[in-house]
Write an enzyme that holds these catalytic residues in place. Structure first.
Site, short mmCIF file in Angstrom:
data_model
loop_
_atom_site.label_atom_id
_atom_site.label_comp_id
_atom_site.label_asym_id
_atom_site.label_seq_id
_atom_site.Cartn_x
_atom_site.Cartn_y
_atom_site.Cartn_z
N GLU A 123 17.45 26.07 -7.31
CA GLU A 123 17.91 27.43 -7.63
C GLU A 123 18.68 28.03 -6.45
O GLU A 123 19.73 28.65 -6.64
CB GLU A 123 16.74 28.34 -7.99
CG GLU A 123 17.18 29.76 -8.31
CD GLU A 123 16.02 30.74 -8.48
OE1 GLU A 123 16.19 31.92 -8.13
OE2 GLU A 123 14.95 30.31 -8.96
N THR A 164 14.07 33.63 -7.58
CA THR A 164 13.32 34.32 -8.63
C THR A 164 11.83 34.05 -8.64
O THR A 164 11.06 34.83 -9.21
CB THR A 164 13.89 33.95 -10.02
OG1 THR A 164 13.77 32.53 -10.21
CG2 THR A 164 15.34 34.37 -10.15
#
Length: 290
Positions: free
Chosen positions: A129, A165
């Site tokens: 990510e 996140t």
């Protein structure tokens, strides 16, 4: 009699569920489907999908493929991946999590609007990510993993802080507080809470769950960033917590004096794997009692 409870709040998050559903739908139609990186940080689930025909590849292998279908997992990818796919006429099945996709867009806009500022991402260096997020800035973003990294920032220049996140909300807030207290006059600091609430909200829930049992079996892949955060929360609340990847890692000696076992996991942990751990434990206890 040993009591075992599986945490109803554990298991795949929305992004992972969507990625696996897309993979299963494509595989059901026949043909070969490639996935760029492990579809989820859980070896058992990866093996299950491999048995159905999913082929995991890395970026160097992607550049050698032409005219095939490639699934992009929930973690997201940098713009360079899409450019390679277009050049090689690769059909992308994009399963990037909507939360990650929104974060990528925000970082790209910020970089475009103020390329001279320090765009800082609280996350794990090298994580899929994070690589996708850094890619939105042509590699200019600064990744900080801990406070040792944070203190090396230039507090005389503008700082825009984001987070991977799946990071800890408490750690993120501590970093915000430190930067705020060290910014020099004339420099701008802004922080953006980009932590997924499906993850953040699991922290108080899993703490409560861990506190209700004599022992905790936390099931997740050891490569899972989210898994590490949630397991540490279990361990904080219940010292008799054990991190395992599969049922065979369960040690019956852990059950000494234990009457209640809680089984929980990460956002990358399939429900079926937690159920297997429960069944394995019950069978082992039954055999041991004979």
């Amino acid at each position: 009699m040993l009591q075992i409870e599986i945490d109803s709040g554990s298991g795949f998050c929305f992004g992972v569920t969507t990625a696996i559903k897309k993979a299963e739908e494509e595989l059901a139609g026949g043909g070969t489907l490639y996935c760029l990186g492990d579809i989820v940080h859980n070896g058992m689930e990866v093996e299950r999908l491999h048995s159905r025909g999913l082929v995991t590849i890395d970026h160097s292998q992607l550049s050698q493929l032409h005219g095939v279908k490639v699934l992009l997992r929930a973690h997201g990818e940098p713009p360079a991946t899409y450019a390679t796919a277009e050049a090689n006429h690769i059909n992308i099945i994009d399963a990037t999590c909507p939360v990650v996709l929104q974060l990528q867009r925000r970082i790209k806009r910020q970089y475009t609007d103020n390329p001279d500022a320090q765009i800082v991402i609280f996350g794990k260096s090298g994580h899929a990510e994070v690589l996708g997020l850094v890619g939105q800035t042509h590699g200019a973003a600064i990744v900080v993993e801990n406070m040792d990294d944070v203190i090396r920032l230039d507090f005389g220049r503008d700082i825009y802080l984001y987070s991977q996140t799946t990071k800890s909300l408490d750690e993120f807030r501590a970093i915000i507080s430190y930067i705020q207290s060290h910014m020099l006059p004339g420099a701008t600091f802004r922080s953006f809470d980009t932590i997924c609430r499906q993850v953040a909200n699991r922290m108080p829930h899993i703490a409560s769950f861990a506190s209700r049992h004599d022992m905790i079996l936390f099931v997740s892949g050891r490569k899972s960033s989210n898994g590490k955060v949630l397991f540490n929360e279990c361990l904080r609340v219940n010292a008799n917590s054990h991190h395992i990847e599969q049922p065979t890692e369960i040690n019956l000696s852990w059950l000494s004096g234990v009457h209640s076992v809680g089984i929980c996991g990460a956002t990358s942990t399939p429900k079926w794997l937690m159920e297997q751990c429960r069944d394995h434990l019950l069978a082992a206890v039954g055999e041991n009692g004979k």
